[in-house]
Motif scaffolding. Structure first.
Motif, mmCIF file in Angstrom:
data_model
loop_
_atom_site.group_PDB
_atom_site.id
_atom_site.type_symbol
_atom_site.label_atom_id
_atom_site.label_comp_id
_atom_site.label_asym_id
_atom_site.label_seq_id
_atom_site.Cartn_x
_atom_site.Cartn_y
_atom_site.Cartn_z
ATOM 1 N N HIS A 70 0.826 -1.197 0.000
ATOM 2 C CA HIS A 70 0.000 0.000 0.000
ATOM 3 C C HIS A 70 0.869 1.260 0.000
ATOM 4 C CE1 HIS A 70 -2.449 3.176 1.949
ATOM 5 N NE2 HIS A 70 -3.457 2.607 1.326
ATOM 6 N N GLN A 71 1.873 1.286 0.849
ATOM 7 C CA GLN A 71 2.745 2.455 0.935
ATOM 8 C C GLN A 71 3.527 2.664 -0.356
ATOM 9 O OE1 GLN A 71 4.962 1.501 4.515
ATOM 10 N NE2 GLN A 71 3.622 2.775 5.783
ATOM 11 N N ASP A 72 3.928 1.568 -0.972
ATOM 12 C CA ASP A 72 4.663 1.663 -2.234
ATOM 13 C C ASP A 72 3.771 2.239 -3.337
ATOM 14 O OD1 ASP A 72 7.083 1.027 -3.842
ATOM 15 O OD2 ASP A 72 5.736 -0.351 -4.872
ATOM 16 N N MET A 73 2.504 1.801 -3.362
ATOM 17 C CA MET A 73 1.554 2.334 -4.340
ATOM 18 C C MET A 73 1.382 3.833 -4.157
ATOM 19 S SD MET A 73 -1.564 -0.393 -4.307
ATOM 20 C CE MET A 73 -1.372 -2.114 -4.754
ATOM 21 N N VAL A 74 1.176 4.238 -2.903
ATOM 22 C CA VAL A 74 0.957 5.654 -2.601
ATOM 23 C C VAL A 74 2.166 6.483 -3.024
ATOM 24 C CG1 VAL A 74 0.726 7.311 -0.703
ATOM 25 C CG2 VAL A 74 -0.691 5.254 -0.737
ATOM 26 N N THR A 75 3.353 6.003 -2.695
ATOM 27 C CA THR A 75 4.582 6.728 -3.036
ATOM 28 C C THR A 75 4.727 6.900 -4.542
ATOM 29 O OG1 THR A 75 5.731 5.929 -1.059
ATOM 30 C CG2 THR A 75 7.101 6.703 -2.883
ATOM 31 N N GLU A 121 -21.924 5.393 13.792
ATOM 32 C CA GLU A 121 -21.662 6.828 13.891
ATOM 33 C C GLU A 121 -20.405 7.100 14.708
ATOM 34 O OE1 GLU A 121 -25.036 8.920 15.319
ATOM 35 O OE2 GLU A 121 -26.285 8.481 13.569
ATOM 36 N N GLU A 122 -20.178 6.287 15.711
ATOM 37 C CA GLU A 122 -18.994 6.456 16.551
ATOM 38 C C GLU A 122 -17.865 5.583 16.007
ATOM 39 O OE1 GLU A 122 -17.607 5.970 21.237
ATOM 40 O OE2 GLU A 122 -19.691 5.665 20.641
ATOM 41 N N SER A 123 -16.822 6.224 15.540
ATOM 42 C CA SER A 123 -15.737 5.479 14.924
ATOM 43 C C SER A 123 -14.873 4.795 15.972
ATOM 44 C CB SER A 123 -14.863 6.414 14.072
ATOM 45 O OG SER A 123 -14.238 7.384 14.885
ATOM 46 N N SER A 124 -14.320 3.665 15.572
ATOM 47 C CA SER A 124 -13.429 2.913 16.448
ATOM 48 C C SER A 124 -11.987 3.139 16.021
ATOM 49 C CB SER A 124 -13.757 1.417 16.364
ATOM 50 O OG SER A 124 -13.458 0.930 15.064
ATOM 51 N N GLU A 125 -11.062 2.658 16.828
ATOM 52 C CA GLU A 125 -9.652 2.768 16.473
ATOM 53 C C GLU A 125 -9.369 2.041 15.157
ATOM 54 O OE1 GLU A 125 -5.213 1.940 18.444
ATOM 55 O OE2 GLU A 125 -7.020 1.156 19.403
ATOM 56 N N LEU A 126 -10.022 0.893 14.963
ATOM 57 C CA LEU A 126 -9.846 0.131 13.734
ATOM 58 C C LEU A 126 -10.392 0.898 12.534
ATOM 59 C CD1 LEU A 126 -9.083 -2.400 12.159
ATOM 60 C CD2 LEU A 126 -11.286 -3.407 12.835
ATOM 61 N N GLN A 127 -11.580 1.478 12.679
ATOM 62 C CA GLN A 127 -12.162 2.275 11.599
ATOM 63 C C GLN A 127 -11.247 3.431 11.220
ATOM 64 O OE1 GLN A 127 -16.013 3.015 13.549
ATOM 65 N NE2 GLN A 127 -17.000 2.338 11.665
ATOM 66 N N ASP A 128 -10.740 4.109 12.231
ATOM 67 C CA ASP A 128 -9.870 5.255 11.979
ATOM 68 C C ASP A 128 -8.598 4.824 11.262
ATOM 69 O OD1 ASP A 128 -11.665 6.938 13.217
ATOM 70 O OD2 ASP A 128 -10.635 6.916 15.157
ATOM 71 N N TYR A 129 -8.047 3.684 11.671
ATOM 72 C CA TYR A 129 -6.805 3.185 11.082
ATOM 73 C C TYR A 129 -7.007 2.817 9.609
ATOM 74 C CZ TYR A 129 -2.730 0.232 10.266
ATOM 75 O OH TYR A 129 -1.584 -0.323 9.734
ATOM 76 N N LEU A 130 -8.057 2.057 9.345
ATOM 77 C CA LEU A 130 -8.325 1.626 7.970
ATOM 78 C C LEU A 130 -8.733 2.804 7.086
ATOM 79 C CD1 LEU A 130 -10.208 -1.735 8.627
ATOM 80 C CD2 LEU A 130 -7.791 -1.387 8.091
ATOM 81 N N ASN A 131 -9.497 3.737 7.640
ATOM 82 C CA ASN A 131 -9.887 4.920 6.868
ATOM 83 C C ASN A 131 -8.672 5.770 6.517
ATOM 84 O OD1 ASN A 131 -12.645 4.476 6.641
ATOM 85 N ND2 ASN A 131 -13.111 5.452 8.589
ATOM 86 N N GLN A 132 -7.723 5.828 7.431
ATOM 87 C CA GLN A 132 -6.505 6.586 7.157
ATOM 88 C C GLN A 132 -5.752 5.996 5.961
ATOM 89 O OE1 GLN A 132 -3.695 6.700 10.386
ATOM 90 N NE2 GLN A 132 -2.297 8.054 9.321
ATOM 91 N N ASN A 133 -5.645 4.661 5.939
ATOM 92 C CA ASN A 133 -4.980 4.004 4.814
ATOM 93 C C ASN A 133 -5.754 4.203 3.515
ATOM 94 O OD1 ASN A 133 -2.500 2.275 5.677
ATOM 95 N ND2 ASN A 133 -3.978 1.951 7.306
ATOM 96 N N LYS A 134 -7.077 4.092 3.613
ATOM 97 C CA LYS A 134 -7.918 4.292 2.427
ATOM 98 C C LYS A 134 -7.786 5.725 1.916
ATOM 99 C CE LYS A 134 -12.266 5.092 2.950
ATOM 100 N NZ LYS A 134 -13.703 4.956 3.287
ATOM 101 N N ASN A 135 -7.796 6.686 2.820
ATOM 102 C CA ASN A 135 -7.687 8.087 2.419
ATOM 103 C C ASN A 135 -6.312 8.398 1.827
ATOM 104 O OD1 ASN A 135 -10.301 8.591 3.279
ATOM 105 N ND2 ASN A 135 -9.671 9.272 5.318
ATOM 106 N N ASN A 136 -5.287 7.723 2.330
ATOM 107 C CA ASN A 136 -3.948 7.919 1.768
ATOM 108 C C ASN A 136 -3.895 7.476 0.303
ATOM 109 O OD1 ASN A 136 -2.904 8.955 4.128
ATOM 110 N ND2 ASN A 136 -2.033 7.018 4.833
ATOM 111 N N LEU A 137 -4.524 6.333 0.018
ATOM 112 C CA LEU A 137 -4.539 5.842 -1.359
ATOM 113 C C LEU A 137 -5.382 6.755 -2.248
ATOM 114 C CD1 LEU A 137 -3.771 3.758 -3.468
ATOM 115 C CD2 LEU A 137 -5.735 2.372 -2.744
ATOM 116 N N TYR A 138 -6.555 7.152 -1.746
ATOM 117 C CA TYR A 138 -7.405 8.060 -2.516
ATOM 118 C C TYR A 138 -6.670 9.362 -2.801
ATOM 119 C CZ TYR A 138 -11.210 11.189 -3.798
ATOM 120 O OH TYR A 138 -11.995 12.102 -4.464
ATOM 121 N N GLY A 139 -5.990 9.885 -1.791
ATOM 122 C CA GLY A 139 -5.259 11.131 -1.960
ATOM 123 C C GLY A 139 -4.149 11.007 -2.991
ATOM 124 N N ALA A 140 -3.466 9.848 -3.004
ATOM 125 C CA ALA A 140 -2.391 9.628 -3.975
ATOM 126 C C ALA A 140 -2.942 9.545 -5.390
ATOM 127 C CB ALA A 140 -1.633 8.354 -3.618
#
Length: 205
Positions: A70-75, A121-140
């Motif tokens: 994932h990180q390699d794709m984003v880079t 509606e209330e996000s969990s640590e897992l949701q936040d973690y996975l969303n961060q990775n998803k948003n990184n790819l979308y942003g790239a």
């Protein structure tokens, strides 16, 4: 000390292998930490030594099987900001489809993480973690397409945002089809690539 560290790593990976197998077989919700330990031939205490809860197991599976890819794709997608060449973007996207279909650890991690989070509606640590990775790819992807659009490599008939969103919808759709257990092996790297190429024809300048 070295032996203890090696044993701990072996136990850690054995638990992740056990969890991955059970998550695919039973689903994340229906799998307990005790199930994971028992399936691995280890104690419940061994699980809690490495993972305080099941969310941490899922995050660890992502880290082990998908994070480096994932990180390699984003880079590489972000590098297109410096040199926006359509052929480089196409090559990177083709490589991505190949990895999703040909890298077992990566595919397994995607299957598990895409199906493990309950939408609340209330996000969990897992949701936040996975969303961060998803948003990184979308942003790239958005960075790459915006750069290609500005360089005249993509049609000016549509905005870069619209082109980005249409590709994102295609990618999410392809992933969901890959995860459909009732349609195994229906899509391959070649077919996914062909669908991407078909999408691309509508936006080439």
């Amino acid at each position: 000390m070295r032996k203890t560290k090696e044993e701990a790593e072996k136990t850690y990976n054995a638990l992740l292998d056990s969890a991955a197998a059970l998550f695919i077989l039973k689903g994340v919700t229906n799998t307990t930490l005790n199930d994971i330990a028992k399936n691995a031939g280890l104690t419940r205490g061994a699980v809690y030594w490495h993972f305080p809860n099941k969310d941490w197991v899922v995050m660890a599976l992502w880290d082990r099987g998908a994070l480096h890819v994932h990180q390699d794709m984003v880079t590489k997608l972000k590098e297109l900001q410096r040199e926006p060449k359509l052929e480089k973007f196409v090559k990177q996207m083709h490589n991505m489809f190949g990895l999703v279909n040909e890298d077992p650890s990566f595919t397994q991690a995607i299957k598990i993480t895409m199906n493990c989070v309950e939408i609340t509606e209330e996000s969990s640590e897992l949701q936040d973690y996975l969303n961060q990775n998803k948003n990184n790819l979308y942003g790239a992807i958005k960075t790459a397409i915006t750069s290609l659009h500005a360089a005249g490599e993509l049609t000016q008939s549509y905005t870069a945002d619209l082109i980005t969103n249409s590709l994102w919808v295609l990618l999410i759709g392809l992933v969901n089809i890959e995860l459909d257990i009732h349609r195994p092996n229906e899509f391959t790297a070649t077919r996914d690539t062909e669908l991407f190429d078909l999408w691309l024809k509508g936006f080439i300048a």
